[in-house]
Design a protein around this motif. Sequence first.
Motif, mmCIF file in Angstrom:
data_model
loop_
_atom_site.group_PDB
_atom_site.id
_atom_site.type_symbol
_atom_site.label_atom_id
_atom_site.label_comp_id
_atom_site.label_asym_id
_atom_site.label_seq_id
_atom_site.Cartn_x
_atom_site.Cartn_y
_atom_site.Cartn_z
ATOM 1 N N GLU A 154 36.143 75.266 69.122
ATOM 2 C CA GLU A 154 37.029 76.254 68.520
ATOM 3 C C GLU A 154 38.358 75.596 68.155
ATOM 4 N N PRO A 155 39.040 76.107 67.145
ATOM 5 C CA PRO A 155 40.333 75.515 66.773
ATOM 6 C C PRO A 155 41.396 75.798 67.843
ATOM 7 N N LYS A 156 42.377 74.916 67.917
ATOM 8 C CA LYS A 156 43.451 75.065 68.896
ATOM 9 C C LYS A 156 44.374 76.198 68.463
#
Length: 137
Positions: free
Chosen positions: A38-40
């Motif tokens: 998942e993106p930060k």
Amino acid sequence: MKAFKLENEPKIESGFKTPDHYFENFSTKMMEQLPVSEPKVISIFQKRKTLIMMVAAVLVLALMIPILTPSSTNTKELDSTTLENYIAYQSNMNQYDLISVLEPEDINNINSTVVLEDEALEDLLTTNSNLEHLILE
């Protein structure tokens, strides 16, 4: 020159062939190959929290400045003018009480010769409205 016709000539097949049902299953295969990470996510409140902490630190420092800096107004020494004004106007002491408290060394220090010019003395007497009080003393 010879007439060239595309439809009659044998066609050369390309060396590339697509597998059967390739475009039908393309999107599902592509999604399977993508990474699952998942993106930060950066929280807005985290920046706000550091801003609040910086403001609080500046406020604490501003409130500590008067406590940490030495103040020159809190001196315990009295200047002579303040002492004379207090004795003259606020206390019940008169000149005889002061003379009885003085030691001989202090009296000798007071008895210094003061040279006054005539013009200065005249100016003092003409500008002072309380001459009767001075004469009586």
